[in-house]
Design a protein around this motif. Structure first.
Motif, short mmCIF file in Angstrom:
data_model
loop_
_atom_site.label_atom_id
_atom_site.label_comp_id
_atom_site.label_asym_id
_atom_site.label_seq_id
_atom_site.Cartn_x
_atom_site.Cartn_y
_atom_site.Cartn_z
N GLY A 1 0.78 -1.23 0.00
CA GLY A 1 0.00 0.00 0.00
C GLY A 1 0.81 1.28 0.00
O GLY A 1 0.24 2.37 -0.12
N PHE A 2 2.14 1.20 0.11
CA PHE A 2 2.95 2.41 0.21
C PHE A 2 3.47 2.88 -1.16
O PHE A 2 3.98 4.00 -1.26
N ALA A 3 3.40 2.06 -2.19
CA ALA A 3 3.89 2.45 -3.51
C ALA A 3 3.18 3.71 -3.98
O ALA A 3 1.96 3.85 -3.84
N GLY A 4 3.97 4.63 -4.52
CA GLY A 4 3.41 5.89 -5.02
C GLY A 4 3.35 7.00 -3.99
O GLY A 4 3.11 8.15 -4.34
N ARG A 5 3.58 6.69 -2.71
CA ARG A 5 3.56 7.73 -1.69
C ARG A 5 4.89 8.48 -1.70
O ARG A 5 5.94 7.89 -1.95
N PRO A 6 4.88 9.77 -1.41
CA PRO A 6 6.12 10.55 -1.49
C PRO A 6 7.05 10.26 -0.32
O PRO A 6 6.62 9.86 0.77
N GLY A 7 8.34 10.49 -0.55
CA GLY A 7 9.28 10.55 0.56
C GLY A 7 9.23 11.96 1.14
O GLY A 7 8.69 12.88 0.53
N TYR A 8 9.81 12.13 2.33
CA TYR A 8 9.75 13.47 2.92
C TYR A 8 10.76 13.64 4.05
O TYR A 8 11.26 12.68 4.63
N ARG A 9 11.05 14.91 4.31
CA ARG A 9 11.78 15.33 5.52
C ARG A 9 10.80 16.12 6.38
O ARG A 9 9.96 16.88 5.88
N THR A 10 10.93 15.98 7.69
CA THR A 10 10.09 16.71 8.63
C THR A 10 10.98 17.49 9.58
O THR A 10 11.89 16.92 10.19
N ILE A 11 10.73 18.79 9.72
CA ILE A 11 11.54 19.67 10.55
C ILE A 11 10.60 20.46 11.43
O ILE A 11 9.74 21.22 10.91
N VAL A 12 10.71 20.31 12.74
CA VAL A 12 9.78 20.98 13.66
C VAL A 12 10.53 21.52 14.87
O VAL A 12 11.65 21.12 15.17
N GLY A 13 9.87 22.43 15.56
CA GLY A 13 10.43 22.99 16.79
C GLY A 13 9.45 23.93 17.44
O GLY A 13 8.28 24.03 17.04
N ARG A 14 9.94 24.65 18.45
CA ARG A 14 9.09 25.58 19.22
C ARG A 14 9.63 27.00 19.12
O ARG A 14 10.80 27.21 18.83
N VAL A 15 8.75 27.98 19.35
CA VAL A 15 9.13 29.39 19.26
C VAL A 15 8.52 30.15 20.44
O VAL A 15 7.54 29.71 21.04
N ASP A 16 9.12 31.32 20.73
CA ASP A 16 8.51 32.18 21.73
C ASP A 16 7.57 33.18 21.04
O ASP A 16 7.38 33.14 19.82
N GLY A 17 7.01 34.09 21.82
CA GLY A 17 6.00 35.00 21.30
C GLY A 17 6.52 36.04 20.32
O GLY A 17 5.72 36.66 19.60
N GLN A 18 7.83 36.25 20.26
CA GLN A 18 8.38 37.25 19.35
C GLN A 18 8.56 36.72 17.92
O GLN A 18 8.66 37.49 16.97
N VAL A 19 8.59 35.41 17.77
CA VAL A 19 8.85 34.82 16.46
C VAL A 19 7.57 34.78 15.64
O VAL A 19 6.55 34.24 16.08
N THR A 20 7.63 35.36 14.44
CA THR A 20 6.48 35.33 13.53
C THR A 20 6.81 34.62 12.22
O THR A 20 5.89 34.32 11.44
N ARG A 21 8.07 34.38 11.96
CA ARG A 21 8.48 33.72 10.70
C ARG A 21 9.67 32.83 10.98
O ARG A 21 10.60 33.20 11.72
N VAL A 22 9.65 31.63 10.39
CA VAL A 22 10.76 30.69 10.50
C VAL A 22 11.14 30.23 9.09
O VAL A 22 10.29 29.74 8.34
N ALA A 23 12.41 30.40 8.74
CA ALA A 23 12.93 29.97 7.44
C ALA A 23 13.85 28.77 7.65
O ALA A 23 14.69 28.78 8.57
N VAL A 24 13.69 27.77 6.82
CA VAL A 24 14.48 26.54 6.92
C VAL A 24 15.27 26.35 5.64
O VAL A 24 14.69 26.34 4.54
N GLU A 25 16.57 26.20 5.76
CA GLU A 25 17.44 25.93 4.60
C GLU A 25 17.73 24.44 4.55
O GLU A 25 18.28 23.87 5.50
#
Length: 270
Positions: free
Chosen positions: A162-186
Protein backbone atom coordinates in the motif's frame (compact mmCIF):
# COMPACT_ATOMS: atom_id res chain seq x y z
CA UNK A 1 -19.16 88.59 -75.99
CA UNK A 2 -19.13 85.08 -77.25
CA UNK A 3 -17.60 82.38 -74.99
CA UNK A 4 -16.26 79.48 -76.96
CA UNK A 5 -14.41 76.38 -75.66
CA UNK A 6 -10.94 76.03 -76.96
CA UNK A 7 -10.61 73.62 -79.80
CA UNK A 8 -9.72 70.08 -79.02
CA UNK A 9 -6.02 69.61 -79.49
CA UNK A 10 -4.43 66.24 -79.84
CA UNK A 11 -0.90 65.39 -78.67
CA UNK A 12 1.78 65.23 -81.18
CA UNK A 13 2.35 61.82 -82.75
CA UNK A 14 4.28 59.43 -80.47
CA UNK A 15 3.62 61.51 -77.36
CA UNK A 16 1.08 58.99 -75.97
CA UNK A 17 3.65 56.24 -76.15
CA UNK A 18 6.35 58.31 -74.43
CA UNK A 19 4.01 59.37 -71.58
CA UNK A 20 2.93 55.78 -71.03
CA UNK A 21 6.55 54.64 -70.90
CA UNK A 22 7.46 57.37 -68.39
CA UNK A 23 4.57 56.40 -66.13
CA UNK A 24 5.58 52.74 -66.19
CA UNK A 25 9.21 53.63 -65.44
CA UNK A 26 8.15 55.78 -62.48
CA UNK A 27 5.94 53.02 -61.15
CA UNK A 28 8.78 50.58 -61.60
CA UNK A 29 11.13 52.84 -59.63
CA UNK A 30 8.63 53.05 -56.79
CA UNK A 31 8.22 49.28 -56.72
CA UNK A 32 11.96 48.90 -56.73
CA UNK A 33 12.29 51.08 -53.64
CA UNK A 34 9.94 48.74 -51.74
CA UNK A 35 12.25 45.76 -52.12
CA UNK A 36 14.89 46.86 -49.55
CA UNK A 37 12.13 47.72 -47.04
CA UNK A 38 10.62 44.28 -47.35
CA UNK A 39 14.03 42.70 -47.09
CA UNK A 40 14.73 44.78 -43.98
CA UNK A 41 11.45 43.68 -42.44
CA UNK A 42 12.32 40.06 -43.11
CA UNK A 43 15.70 40.58 -41.48
CA UNK A 44 14.08 42.13 -38.40
CA UNK A 45 11.64 39.24 -38.24
CA UNK A 46 14.56 36.84 -38.39
CA UNK A 47 16.30 38.65 -35.54
CA UNK A 48 13.14 38.63 -33.42
CA UNK A 49 12.70 34.93 -34.13
CA UNK A 50 16.28 34.32 -33.11
CA UNK A 51 15.77 36.20 -29.85
CA UNK A 52 12.67 34.20 -29.08
CA UNK A 53 14.43 30.94 -29.82
CA UNK A 54 17.40 31.89 -27.66
CA UNK A 55 15.28 32.57 -24.60
CA UNK A 56 15.90 29.94 -21.90
CA UNK A 57 13.22 27.28 -21.64
CA UNK A 58 10.94 27.40 -18.61
CA UNK A 59 12.43 25.83 -15.51
CA UNK A 60 11.24 22.28 -14.91
CA UNK A 61 8.89 21.60 -12.04
CA UNK A 62 11.10 20.84 -9.03
CA UNK A 63 11.02 17.35 -7.58
CA UNK A 64 10.79 18.87 -4.10
CA UNK A 65 7.39 20.17 -3.09
CA UNK A 66 7.36 22.62 -0.19
CA UNK A 67 4.40 23.14 2.08
CA UNK A 68 3.85 26.45 3.79
CA UNK A 69 0.07 26.64 4.11
CA UNK A 70 -1.37 27.43 7.55
CA UNK A 71 -2.36 24.50 9.75
CA UNK A 72 -5.70 22.96 8.85
CA UNK A 73 -8.50 23.43 11.42
CA UNK A 74 -10.06 20.38 13.05
CA UNK A 75 -13.34 19.96 14.95
CA UNK A 76 -12.95 19.14 18.66
CA UNK A 77 -13.82 15.46 18.27
CA UNK A 78 -11.09 14.99 15.66
CA UNK A 79 -8.56 16.90 17.79
CA UNK A 80 -9.29 14.44 20.60
CA UNK A 81 -8.91 11.45 18.26
CA UNK A 82 -5.56 12.72 16.93
CA UNK A 83 -4.22 13.43 20.41
CA UNK A 84 -5.22 10.01 21.71
CA UNK A 85 -4.09 8.09 18.64
CA UNK A 86 -0.71 9.82 18.29
CA UNK A 87 0.01 9.73 22.01
CA UNK A 88 -0.72 6.00 22.12
CA UNK A 89 1.53 5.36 19.12
CA UNK A 90 4.46 7.27 20.65
CA UNK A 91 4.02 5.92 24.18
CA UNK A 92 5.26 9.18 25.71
CA UNK A 93 2.17 10.11 27.70
CA UNK A 94 -0.71 12.36 26.71
CA UNK A 95 0.33 14.94 24.12
CA UNK A 96 -1.36 18.16 23.01
CA UNK A 97 -2.00 18.90 19.34
CA UNK A 98 -0.16 22.01 18.15
CA UNK A 99 -0.42 21.77 14.36
CA UNK A 100 -2.45 19.55 12.03
CA UNK A 101 -1.42 19.57 8.37
CA UNK A 102 -3.30 18.11 5.40
CA UNK A 103 -0.85 18.01 2.45
CA UNK A 104 0.60 15.22 0.29
CA UNK A 105 0.40 13.36 3.59
CA UNK A 106 -1.72 14.08 6.64
CA UNK A 107 0.35 14.64 9.75
CA UNK A 108 0.38 16.43 13.07
CA UNK A 109 2.80 18.03 15.50
CA UNK A 110 2.12 17.40 19.17
CA UNK A 111 3.98 17.94 22.44
CA UNK A 112 3.79 15.91 25.62
CA UNK A 113 5.44 16.82 28.88
CA UNK A 114 8.85 15.65 27.69
CA UNK A 115 8.73 14.97 23.94
CA UNK A 116 7.96 16.36 20.50
CA UNK A 117 5.75 14.05 18.41
CA UNK A 118 5.54 14.06 14.60
CA UNK A 119 2.59 11.83 13.76
CA UNK A 120 1.59 10.60 10.30
CA UNK A 121 -2.15 10.05 9.99
CA UNK A 122 -3.99 7.63 7.71
CA UNK A 123 -1.00 5.60 6.49
CA UNK A 124 -1.82 2.30 4.73
CA UNK A 125 -0.70 0.16 7.65
CA UNK A 126 -2.03 2.17 10.61
CA UNK A 127 -4.15 5.21 11.33
CA UNK A 128 -1.64 6.91 13.65
CA UNK A 129 2.11 6.41 13.39
CA UNK A 130 4.09 8.74 15.61
CA UNK A 131 7.80 9.35 15.90
CA UNK A 132 9.08 11.35 18.86
CA UNK A 133 12.14 13.05 20.33
CA UNK A 134 12.59 13.81 23.99
CA UNK A 135 13.62 17.35 24.87
CA UNK A 136 13.34 19.93 27.63
CA UNK A 137 9.82 20.99 26.72
CA UNK A 138 9.50 23.73 29.32
CA UNK A 139 12.52 25.69 28.08
CA UNK A 140 13.88 27.32 24.93
CA UNK A 141 17.51 28.00 23.94
CA UNK A 142 16.79 31.63 23.11
CA UNK A 143 13.83 32.45 20.93
CA UNK A 144 13.32 29.03 19.37
CA UNK A 145 14.33 25.37 19.51
CA UNK A 146 14.97 22.81 16.79
CA UNK A 147 13.35 19.71 18.26
CA UNK A 148 13.08 17.11 15.48
CA UNK A 149 14.67 16.54 12.08
CA UNK A 150 13.56 13.26 10.50
CA UNK A 151 13.18 11.66 7.07
CA UNK A 152 11.17 8.87 5.42
CA UNK A 153 11.97 7.11 2.14
CA UNK A 154 9.58 7.26 -0.79
CA UNK A 155 6.84 4.67 -0.91
CA UNK A 156 8.34 2.88 -3.92
CA UNK A 157 11.37 2.02 -1.79
CA UNK A 158 9.43 1.29 1.39
CA UNK A 159 8.36 -2.21 0.41
CA UNK A 160 5.30 -2.39 2.61
CA UNK A 161 1.92 -3.12 0.98
CA UNK A 162 0.00 0.00 0.00
CA UNK A 163 2.95 2.41 0.21
CA UNK A 164 3.89 2.45 -3.51
CA UNK A 165 3.41 5.89 -5.02
CA UNK A 166 3.56 7.73 -1.69
CA UNK A 167 6.12 10.55 -1.49
CA UNK A 168 9.28 10.55 0.56
CA UNK A 169 9.75 13.47 2.92
CA UNK A 170 11.78 15.33 5.52
CA UNK A 171 10.09 16.71 8.63
CA UNK A 172 11.54 19.67 10.55
CA UNK A 173 9.78 20.98 13.66
CA UNK A 174 10.43 22.99 16.79
CA UNK A 175 9.09 25.58 19.22
CA UNK A 176 9.13 29.39 19.26
CA UNK A 177 8.51 32.18 21.73
CA UNK A 178 6.00 35.00 21.30
CA UNK A 179 8.38 37.25 19.35
CA UNK A 180 8.85 34.82 16.46
CA UNK A 181 6.48 35.33 13.53
CA UNK A 182 8.48 33.72 10.70
CA UNK A 183 10.76 30.69 10.50
CA UNK A 184 12.93 29.97 7.44
CA UNK A 185 14.48 26.54 6.92
CA UNK A 186 17.44 25.93 4.60
CA UNK A 187 17.58 22.37 3.26
CA UNK A 188 18.83 20.86 0.01
CA UNK A 189 20.10 24.24 -1.15
CA UNK A 190 16.70 25.91 -0.82
CA UNK A 191 15.09 28.22 1.73
CA UNK A 192 11.62 27.13 2.85
CA UNK A 193 8.96 28.83 4.93
CA UNK A 194 7.74 26.80 7.90
CA UNK A 195 4.22 27.11 9.28
CA UNK A 196 4.23 29.00 12.59
CA UNK A 197 1.32 28.43 14.99
CA UNK A 198 0.57 27.68 18.65
CA UNK A 199 4.14 28.34 19.79
CA UNK A 200 5.61 25.94 17.22
CA UNK A 201 6.96 25.76 13.68
CA UNK A 202 6.65 22.85 11.26
CA UNK A 203 7.51 22.03 7.67
CA UNK A 204 7.49 18.79 5.69
CA UNK A 205 9.45 18.69 2.41
CA UNK A 206 8.20 16.15 -0.14
CA UNK A 207 10.22 14.09 -2.63
CA UNK A 208 9.30 11.64 -5.42
CA UNK A 209 8.12 8.12 -4.49
CA UNK A 210 11.49 6.61 -5.45
CA UNK A 211 13.44 8.99 -3.18
CA UNK A 212 16.11 7.46 -0.95
CA UNK A 213 17.52 9.21 2.11
CA UNK A 214 21.06 10.34 1.18
CA UNK A 215 23.90 8.52 2.92
CA UNK A 216 25.67 11.82 3.48
CA UNK A 217 22.87 14.22 4.26
CA UNK A 218 23.35 17.96 3.92
CA UNK A 219 23.10 20.53 6.68
CA UNK A 220 19.77 21.97 7.74
CA UNK A 221 19.69 25.51 9.09
CA UNK A 222 16.75 27.15 10.83
CA UNK A 223 16.42 30.92 11.32
CA UNK A 224 13.75 32.76 13.29
CA UNK A 225 12.58 36.32 12.61
CA UNK A 226 10.32 38.83 14.34
CA UNK A 227 7.46 40.82 12.82
CA UNK A 228 9.89 43.49 11.55
CA UNK A 229 12.09 40.96 9.79
CA UNK A 230 14.91 41.12 12.34
CA UNK A 231 16.86 37.89 12.85
CA UNK A 232 16.25 36.49 16.33
CA UNK A 233 18.31 33.32 16.16
CA UNK A 234 20.12 30.77 14.02
CA UNK A 235 20.21 27.03 14.68
CA UNK A 236 23.97 27.03 14.13
CA UNK A 237 24.22 28.94 17.42
CA UNK A 238 23.41 25.70 19.25
CA UNK A 239 26.86 24.38 18.45
CA UNK A 240 28.56 27.52 19.75
CA UNK A 241 26.72 28.20 23.01
CA UNK A 242 24.83 26.46 25.79
CA UNK A 243 21.64 27.21 27.68
CA UNK A 244 20.99 26.19 31.24
CA UNK A 245 18.05 25.97 33.60
CA UNK A 246 18.22 29.35 35.41
CA UNK A 247 17.20 27.72 38.68
CA UNK A 248 19.23 24.51 38.79
CA UNK A 249 22.09 25.38 36.44
CA UNK A 250 21.56 22.12 34.50
CA UNK A 251 22.62 22.44 30.89
CA UNK A 252 19.56 21.90 28.69
CA UNK A 253 20.74 22.81 25.19
CA UNK A 254 23.90 23.33 23.21
CA UNK A 255 27.50 22.50 23.99
CA UNK A 256 27.67 20.67 27.30
CA UNK A 257 31.48 20.45 27.34
CA UNK A 258 32.16 24.03 28.40
CA UNK A 259 31.91 25.61 31.84
CA UNK A 260 28.32 25.80 33.04
CA UNK A 261 28.78 29.29 34.38
CA UNK A 262 29.27 30.50 30.81
CA UNK A 263 25.91 29.14 29.63
CA UNK A 264 23.05 31.49 28.84
CA UNK A 265 19.81 31.18 30.82
CA UNK A 266 17.14 29.21 28.99
CA UNK A 267 13.81 30.93 28.36
CA UNK A 268 10.51 29.42 29.51
CA UNK A 269 8.14 28.04 26.87
CA UNK A 270 4.43 27.76 27.41
Amino acid sequence: MTELLPPVRDLPPGRHTRIRAEIERAAGRRRGRLVPVLAGAAAVAAVVTSVLLLQPPPEPTPAVHVTSAPPAPLPPEEVKAVEEGCSSSAGTGQAKLRQYRDEETRWALLYSGNAALTCTIGAPDQQYNSGFAQTAIGWLPGHFSLDTVSASVGGDRDGRPGFAGRPGYRTIVGRVDGQVTRVAVEVDGRTLEAGVAAGTFAVRVYYPPDWQIPVEDGDITVRAYDANGALLGDSSDLAKSCWADPQTGAVLYGDTRGPRDQCLPASPWK
